[in-house]
Design a protein around this motif. Structure first.
Motif, PDB file in Angstrom:
ATOM      1  N   THR A 125      14.745 -16.782  31.838  1.00  0.00           N
ATOM      2  CA  THR A 125      13.950 -16.581  33.055  1.00  0.00           C
ATOM      3  C   THR A 125      12.555 -17.184  32.904  1.00  0.00           C
ATOM      4  O   THR A 125      12.045 -17.851  33.813  1.00  0.00           O
ATOM      5  N   VAL A 126      11.934 -16.966  31.731  1.00  0.00           N
ATOM      6  CA  VAL A 126      10.605 -17.529  31.486  1.00  0.00           C
ATOM      7  C   VAL A 126      10.639 -19.050  31.569  1.00  0.00           C
ATOM      8  O   VAL A 126       9.814 -19.680  32.252  1.00  0.00           O
ATOM      9  N   ILE A 127      11.603 -19.671  30.888  1.00  0.00           N
ATOM     10  CA  ILE A 127      11.678 -21.134  30.831  1.00  0.00           C
ATOM     11  C   ILE A 127      11.956 -21.709  32.215  1.00  0.00           C
ATOM     12  O   ILE A 127      11.296 -22.663  32.655  1.00  0.00           O
ATOM     13  N   GLU A 128      12.920 -21.134  32.925  1.00  0.00           N
ATOM     14  CA  GLU A 128      13.291 -21.688  34.228  1.00  0.00           C
ATOM     15  C   GLU A 128      12.156 -21.569  35.236  1.00  0.00           C
ATOM     16  O   GLU A 128      11.912 -22.502  36.011  1.00  0.00           O
ATOM     17  N   MET A 129      11.451 -20.446  35.244  1.00  0.00           N
ATOM     18  CA  MET A 129      10.381 -20.274  36.221  1.00  0.00           C
ATOM     19  C   MET A 129       9.193 -21.172  35.908  1.00  0.00           C
ATOM     20  O   MET A 129       8.551 -21.710  36.827  1.00  0.00           O
ATOM     21  N   LEU A 130       8.883 -21.355  34.629  1.00  0.00           N
ATOM     22  CA  LEU A 130       7.776 -22.250  34.284  1.00  0.00           C
ATOM     23  C   LEU A 130       8.149 -23.716  34.499  1.00  0.00           C
ATOM     24  O   LEU A 130       7.289 -24.532  34.865  1.00  0.00           O
ATOM     25  N   ASN A 131       9.411 -24.060  34.303  1.00  0.00           N
ATOM     26  CA  ASN A 131       9.834 -25.443  34.511  1.00  0.00           C
ATOM     27  C   ASN A 131       9.776 -25.855  35.977  1.00  0.00           C
ATOM     28  O   ASN A 131       9.844 -27.052  36.284  1.00  0.00           O
ATOM     29  N   SER A 136       5.883 -31.266  36.737  1.00  0.00           N
ATOM     30  CA  SER A 136       5.709 -31.912  38.045  1.00  0.00           C
ATOM     31  C   SER A 136       4.586 -31.301  38.879  1.00  0.00           C
ATOM     32  O   SER A 136       3.878 -32.004  39.601  1.00  0.00           O
ATOM     33  N   SER A 137       4.391 -29.960  38.784  1.00  0.00           N
ATOM     34  CA  SER A 137       3.389 -29.296  39.625  1.00  0.00           C
ATOM     35  C   SER A 137       2.509 -28.375  38.799  1.00  0.00           C
ATOM     36  O   SER A 137       2.249 -27.236  39.188  1.00  0.00           O
ATOM     37  N   ARG A 138       2.087 -28.873  37.658  1.00  0.00           N
ATOM     38  CA  ARG A 138       1.326 -27.994  36.759  1.00  0.00           C
ATOM     39  C   ARG A 138       0.000 -27.534  37.361  1.00  0.00           C
ATOM     40  O   ARG A 138      -0.502 -26.465  37.023  1.00  0.00           O
ATOM     41  N   GLU A 139      -0.577 -28.320  38.270  1.00  0.00           N
ATOM     42  CA  GLU A 139      -1.855 -27.932  38.874  1.00  0.00           C
ATOM     43  C   GLU A 139      -1.703 -26.724  39.795  1.00  0.00           C
ATOM     44  O   GLU A 139      -2.689 -26.063  40.103  1.00  0.00           O
ATOM     45  N   THR A 140      -0.484 -26.433  40.238  1.00  0.00           N
ATOM     46  CA  THR A 140      -0.267 -25.274  41.120  1.00  0.00           C
ATOM     47  C   THR A 140       0.126 -24.019  40.340  1.00  0.00           C
ATOM     48  O   THR A 140       0.313 -22.960  40.950  1.00  0.00           O
ATOM     49  N   TYR A 164       7.389 -20.129  25.654  1.00  0.00           N
ATOM     50  CA  TYR A 164       7.449 -21.493  26.175  1.00  0.00           C
ATOM     51  C   TYR A 164       7.043 -22.516  25.110  1.00  0.00           C
ATOM     52  O   TYR A 164       7.586 -23.624  25.075  1.00  0.00           O
ATOM     53  N   LEU A 165       6.118 -22.167  24.233  1.00  0.00           N
ATOM     54  CA  LEU A 165       5.731 -23.085  23.162  1.00  0.00           C
ATOM     55  C   LEU A 165       6.902 -23.339  22.215  1.00  0.00           C
ATOM     56  O   LEU A 165       7.142 -24.484  21.802  1.00  0.00           O
ATOM     57  N   ARG A 166       7.643 -22.317  21.892  1.00  0.00           N
ATOM     58  CA  ARG A 166       8.825 -22.503  21.032  1.00  0.00           C
ATOM     59  C   ARG A 166       9.863 -23.365  21.725  1.00  0.00           C
ATOM     60  O   ARG A 166      10.499 -24.230  21.092  1.00  0.00           O
ATOM     61  N   TYR A 167      10.041 -23.150  23.027  1.00  0.00           N
ATOM     62  CA  TYR A 167      10.970 -23.991  23.787  1.00  0.00           C
ATOM     63  C   TYR A 167      10.498 -25.445  23.783  1.00  0.00           C
ATOM     64  O   TYR A 167      11.298 -26.372  23.613  1.00  0.00           O
ATOM     65  N   LEU A 168       9.205 -25.658  23.946  1.00  0.00           N
ATOM     66  CA  LEU A 168       8.655 -27.013  23.981  1.00  0.00           C
ATOM     67  C   LEU A 168       8.847 -27.707  22.632  1.00  0.00           C
ATOM     68  O   LEU A 168       9.170 -28.894  22.567  1.00  0.00           O
ATOM     69  N   LEU A 169       8.651 -26.981  21.548  1.00  0.00           N
ATOM     70  CA  LEU A 169       8.784 -27.571  20.220  1.00  0.00           C
ATOM     71  C   LEU A 169      10.240 -27.884  19.871  1.00  0.00           C
ATOM     72  O   LEU A 169      10.516 -28.848  19.154  1.00  0.00           O
ATOM     73  N   ASN A 170      11.160 -27.077  20.376  1.00  0.00           N
ATOM     74  CA  ASN A 170      12.561 -27.212  19.974  1.00  0.00           C
ATOM     75  C   ASN A 170      13.415 -27.994  20.960  1.00  0.00           C
ATOM     76  O   ASN A 170      14.392 -28.637  20.542  1.00  0.00           O
ATOM     77  N   GLU A 171      13.076 -27.944  22.248  1.00  0.00           N
ATOM     78  CA  GLU A 171      13.973 -28.486  23.261  1.00  0.00           C
ATOM     79  C   GLU A 171      13.381 -29.652  24.054  1.00  0.00           C
ATOM     80  O   GLU A 171      14.088 -30.599  24.357  1.00  0.00           O
ATOM     81  N   ARG A 172      12.116 -29.581  24.415  1.00  0.00           N
ATOM     82  CA  ARG A 172      11.547 -30.604  25.281  1.00  0.00           C
ATOM     83  C   ARG A 172      11.121 -31.841  24.501  1.00  0.00           C
ATOM     84  O   ARG A 172      10.832 -31.787  23.301  1.00  0.00           O
ATOM     85  N   GLU A 177       2.949 -35.508  28.424  1.00  0.00           N
ATOM     86  CA  GLU A 177       3.211 -34.527  29.483  1.00  0.00           C
ATOM     87  C   GLU A 177       3.411 -33.135  28.890  1.00  0.00           C
ATOM     88  O   GLU A 177       2.896 -32.132  29.416  1.00  0.00           O
ATOM     89  N   ALA A 178       4.136 -33.065  27.809  1.00  0.00           N
ATOM     90  CA  ALA A 178       4.379 -31.775  27.162  1.00  0.00           C
ATOM     91  C   ALA A 178       3.075 -31.169  26.645  1.00  0.00           C
ATOM     92  O   ALA A 178       2.833 -29.967  26.783  1.00  0.00           O
ATOM     93  N   VAL A 179       2.226 -31.997  26.046  1.00  0.00           N
ATOM     94  CA  VAL A 179       0.946 -31.510  25.540  1.00  0.00           C
ATOM     95  C   VAL A 179       0.072 -31.005  26.688  1.00  0.00           C
ATOM     96  O   VAL A 179      -0.552 -29.935  26.597  1.00  0.00           O
ATOM     97  N   SER A 180       0.022 -31.742  27.777  1.00  0.00           N
ATOM     98  CA  SER A 180      -0.761 -31.309  28.943  1.00  0.00           C
ATOM     99  C   SER A 180      -0.229 -29.993  29.499  1.00  0.00           C
ATOM    100  O   SER A 180      -1.001 -29.114  29.897  1.00  0.00           O
ATOM    101  N   ASP A 181       1.089 -29.836  29.512  1.00  0.00           N
ATOM    102  CA  ASP A 181       1.686 -28.607  30.039  1.00  0.00           C
ATOM    103  C   ASP A 181       1.283 -27.392  29.204  1.00  0.00           C
ATOM    104  O   ASP A 181       0.920 -26.342  29.748  1.00  0.00           O
ATOM    105  N   ILE A 182       1.336 -27.529  27.889  1.00  0.00           N
ATOM    106  CA  ILE A 182       1.023 -26.380  27.043  1.00  0.00           C
ATOM    107  C   ILE A 182      -0.462 -26.039  27.109  1.00  0.00           C
ATOM    108  O   ILE A 182      -0.852 -24.864  27.020  1.00  0.00           O
ATOM    109  N   LEU A 183      -1.313 -27.045  27.297  1.00  0.00           N
ATOM    110  CA  LEU A 183      -2.745 -26.773  27.448  1.00  0.00           C
ATOM    111  C   LEU A 183      -3.033 -26.048  28.765  1.00  0.00           C
ATOM    112  O   LEU A 183      -3.843 -25.123  28.811  1.00  0.00           O
ATOM    113  N   VAL A 184      -2.352 -26.469  29.834  1.00  0.00           N
ATOM    114  CA  VAL A 184      -2.520 -25.789  31.122  1.00  0.00           C
ATOM    115  C   VAL A 184      -2.013 -24.350  31.028  1.00  0.00           C
ATOM    116  O   VAL A 184      -2.654 -23.418  31.535  1.00  0.00           O
ATOM    117  N   LEU A 185      -0.878 -24.152  30.391  1.00  0.00           N
ATOM    118  CA  LEU A 185      -0.326 -22.805  30.258  1.00  0.00           C
ATOM    119  C   LEU A 185      -1.265 -21.910  29.453  1.00  0.00           C
ATOM    120  O   LEU A 185      -1.448 -20.729  29.782  1.00  0.00           O
TER     121      LEU A 185
END
Length: 263
Positions: A125-131, A136-140, A164-172, A177-185
């Motif tokens: 649920t966490v991964i799907e909702m953040l994705n 694509s819409s990290r500013e929102t 989400y960080l563990r998902y990013l390290l293992n799956e994405r 783009e990934a680095v920007s996403d984790i900084l925004v989060l």
């Protein structure tokens, strides 16, 4: 003069006849109205009697059913020990079956497998909702989204970021783009530098526990071991890159952490 008298008498008789006819007509209407009211009252009375009769019939049927129940079920149970014992055994069987079914349901819900399944579903649920927002819409992405995730999973902001960080390290794919996403989060979760450093340390410990010692020389290892060690090196290289980002962990904190490790 006599002609006028006759005309007057004739006019009077005509008026009298008209008045009489009018009176008879009104009497007739009154009589018809009374008859109509009488009929309506009779119909209402018949309907009331019919309703009372239906109620009496229903009560009689209920009484008859109750008498049959008493006669065919309760009395044999009460006065015949064999029937009473059989009824007790059947009741005990159904009660035991119901209790065992309830026990199995509770055991299944509280089993480690069920708990792990619920945990996995929360992680998904966490991964799907953040994705839906990243990248694509990290500013929102806002705290309202995190509040919704926290309501659905029970996770804190700290734990949402860690998942989400563990998902990013293992799956994405690990790119800009990934680095920007984790900084925004991190910014939306309002994590402090110490919290971020603790999360990264915890992920490093879990990775070490899963893959073992980080080895650069893989000579003599099996293909599966070489694959694991390669995955471990990749994860640690991503962590190291994030740890050296000033936006992720300020350099002063990194240096302080390194000094603490040397001590």
């Amino acid at each position: 003069t006599s002609g006028k008298c006759r005309l007057g008498r004739q006019s009077g008789s005509v008026l009298a006849m008209a008045a009489a006819e009018s009176h008879e007509g009104s009497d007739k209407q009154t009589e018809e109205k009374q008859q109509s009211d009488t009929i309506a009252a009779t119909v209402d009375k018949v309907e009331d009697n019919r309703s009372d009769l239906d109620i009496l019939l229903e009560e009689e049927e209920e009484t008859s059913l109750y008498d049959k129940l008493v006669q065919n079920v309760i009395e044999p149970i009460k006065y015949r020990p064999a029937v009473r014992n059989l009824f007790a055994l059947v009741s005990l069987y159904f009660a035991a079956t119901f209790a065992y079914s309830g026990f199995k349901v509770v055991r299944k819900v509280l089993s480690p497998r069920a708990k792990r399944k619920r945990q996995v579903n929360k992680n998904i649920t966490v991964i799907e909702m953040l994705n839906e927002f990243l990248p694509s819409s990290r500013e929102t992405l806002s705290k309202s989204t995190l509040e919704k995730i926290r309501y659905m999973t029970g996770f804190s902001y700290n734990l949402i970021f860690r998942k989400y960080l563990r998902y990013l390290l293992n799956e994405r794919k690990f790119d800009a783009e990934a680095v920007s996403d984790i900084l925004v989060l991190k910014s939306v979760c309002e994590l402090t530098d110490d919290q971020t450093k603790e999360i990264m340390r915890e992920i490093a410990q879990r990775t070490f526990k899963k893959y073992g010692i980080l080895m650069m020389d893989t000579a003599g290892l099996s293909s599966d071991a070489i694959t694991k060690k390669a995955a471990e090196r990749l994860i640690f290289s991503k962590l190291l890159y994030l740890a050296e980002l000033p936006e992720m962990v300020p350099s002063s904190n990194v240096q302080g952490g390194a000094q603490g490790g040397d001590n």
